[in-house]
Design an enzyme around this catalytic site. Structure first.
Site, mmCIF file in Angstrom:
data_model
loop_
_atom_site.group_PDB
_atom_site.id
_atom_site.type_symbol
_atom_site.label_atom_id
_atom_site.label_comp_id
_atom_site.label_asym_id
_atom_site.label_seq_id
_atom_site.Cartn_x
_atom_site.Cartn_y
_atom_site.Cartn_z
ATOM 1 N N LYS A 177 -1.334 -6.346 -12.656
ATOM 2 C CA LYS A 177 0.056 -5.908 -12.486
ATOM 3 C C LYS A 177 0.684 -5.785 -13.864
ATOM 4 O O LYS A 177 0.782 -6.766 -14.599
ATOM 5 C CB LYS A 177 0.826 -6.903 -11.621
ATOM 6 C CG LYS A 177 2.310 -6.566 -11.531
ATOM 7 C CD LYS A 177 3.032 -7.426 -10.522
ATOM 8 C CE LYS A 177 4.524 -7.152 -10.564
ATOM 9 N NZ LYS A 177 5.239 -7.885 -9.512
ATOM 10 N N LYS A 231 -1.352 -2.121 -10.133
ATOM 11 C CA LYS A 231 0.049 -1.728 -9.960
ATOM 12 C C LYS A 231 0.706 -1.539 -11.317
ATOM 13 O O LYS A 231 0.540 -2.412 -12.174
ATOM 14 C CB LYS A 231 0.744 -2.842 -9.182
ATOM 15 C CG LYS A 231 2.224 -2.668 -8.980
ATOM 16 C CD LYS A 231 2.783 -3.910 -8.370
ATOM 17 C CE LYS A 231 4.290 -3.787 -8.372
ATOM 18 N NZ LYS A 231 4.930 -5.040 -8.107
HETATM 19 C C1 PBG Z 1 7.843 -9.060 -7.184
HETATM 20 C C2 PBG Z 1 7.462 -7.653 -7.054
HETATM 21 C C3 PBG Z 1 7.946 -6.538 -7.741
HETATM 22 C C4 PBG Z 1 7.343 -5.430 -7.179
HETATM 23 C C5 PBG Z 1 6.489 -5.886 -6.183
HETATM 24 N N1 PBG Z 1 6.559 -7.260 -6.136
HETATM 25 C C6 PBG Z 1 8.969 -6.436 -8.807
HETATM 26 C C7 PBG Z 1 8.682 -6.916 -10.158
HETATM 27 O O1 PBG Z 1 7.621 -7.420 -10.482
HETATM 28 O O2 PBG Z 1 9.625 -6.851 -10.943
HETATM 29 C C8 PBG Z 1 7.622 -3.997 -7.544
HETATM 30 C C9 PBG Z 1 7.423 -3.020 -6.459
HETATM 31 C C10 PBG Z 1 8.057 -1.692 -6.681
HETATM 32 O O3 PBG Z 1 8.596 -1.368 -7.752
HETATM 33 O O4 PBG Z 1 7.999 -0.907 -5.718
HETATM 34 N N2 PBG Z 1 7.413 -9.699 -8.328
#
Ligand code: PBG
Length: 323
Positions: free
Chosen positions: A195, A248
């Site tokens: 991520k 992601k």
């Molecule tokens: C929680 C999380 C996030 C997303 C998914 N889980 C936000 C982040 O990490 O700031 C982002 C999903 C999206 O942008 O559609 N940590």
């Protein structure tokens, strides 16, 4: 053999021929729809940067899930926005919180759907970080217990999948052990393994009111410049017991999806995040791209890169187009 004996255009001439030799399939059962859950009943709060998406109370989430099941989607992933936030994000493991209540209701109303729960603290902390703060920094090891608390609460409620998105080291192992110790040996862990610290989460943070109040997430989410590190992250998570891994965001990371799939050949998901959705919607609203063709092209590209499953805000539309 080469041109003029070889003519690659021969197999492109008719729809039937193209269909027979198409390399990548896209179908509704590959898609997971993200949903935002809020307290109350009959409440729908539109999200301005995500046209067509809204924060929904549990009853409306249930209605969405019935529709998702009818469309043949593979699952939904739930994000909770609690009525009250605190320093530790304790709303994340409240058995009466919005996500456990939604899980119980959805499992009853839409039994064919896999129900995923995102496991993170950022929607529940008053400071907006994904873990607890100690001297202004997110404390990794102290956060692990809290994440396991949340995962357990969602598994207790009946979630099929828990998906840790916090990027703490060691969380998959901690969660697996907690689940197994509490009779949840069949609960799947899909870890957000690679991520990245991405600009494309903006609309989500507006939706979840989860932007960090100070600093940023660079101390725990990955640097977008790195790919070898993604291999390291994925190998750690698989070793700790992740059933599937996620990359992601999706479109800026197609190379990482391919690398992860080719290296591990493990079940792999990709998340087409909120900013990717907003970007396509904005261009389509301006008439600059053909919405349907562009969306299906991105989803096909993500599949072609190596994703088995795709989390996407376009899941319902795509399912309708693919039927
Ligand atoms: C929680 C999380 C996030 C997303 C998914 N889980 C936000 C982040 O990490 O700031 C982002 C999903 C999206 O942008 O559609 N940590």
């Amino acid at each position: 053999m080469t041109f003029p004996m070889t003519r690659l255009r021969r197999l492109r001439r008719t729809s039937a021929l193209r269909g027979l030799f198409r390399e990548t399939d896209l179908s509704p059962d590959r898609l997971v729809l993200p949903l935002f859950v809020i307290p109350g009943a009959g409440v729908r709060q539109e999200i301005p940067s995500m046209p067509g998406h809204a924060r929904l109370s549990v009853d409306l989430v249930v209605a969405e899930c019935e529709e998702a099941m009818a469309l043949g989607l593979g699952g939904v992933i739930l994000f909770g926005i609690p009525g009250h936030k605190d320093a530790k994000g304790s709303g994340a493991w409240d058995a009466q919180g919005v996500v456990p209540r939604a899980i119980r209701a959805v499992k009853k109303a839409a039994p064919d759907l896999s129900v995923w729960a995102d496991v993170c603290l950022c929607e529940y902390t008053d400071h907006g970080h994904c873990g607890v703060l100690r001297d202004g920094e997110v404390d990794n090891d102290e956060t692990l217990t809290l994440l396991a608390n949340a995962a357990q609460a969602y598994a207790d409620a009946g979630a099929d999948v828990v998906a840790p998105s916090d990027m703490m080291d060691g969380r998959v192992g901690e969660i697996r052990e907690r689940l197994d110790d509490h009779g949840h040996g069949n609960t799947v862990i899909v870890s957000y393994a690679a991520k990245y610290c991405s600009a494309f989460y903006g609309p989500f943070r507006e939706a979840a009111d989860s932007a960090p109040k100070s600093g940023d997430r660079r101390g725990y989410q990955m640097d977008p410049a790195n790919a070898n590190e993604a291999i390291h992250e994925v190998s750690e998570d698989l070793a700790e017991g992740a059933d599937a891994v996620m990359v992601k965001p999706a479109l800026p990371c197609l190379d990482v999806i391919r690398l992860v799939k080719s290296t591990f050949n493990a079940p792999t998901a990709a998340y087409q995040v909120s900013g990717e959705f907003a970007m396509l919607e904005a261009a389509a609203a301006n008439g600059w791209i053909d919405r349907r063709r562009a969306v299906l092209e991105t989803l096909t590209g993500i599949r072609r890169a190596g994703a088995d499953a795709i989390l996407t805000y376009f899941a319902k539309d795509a399912a309708r187009w693919l039927q």
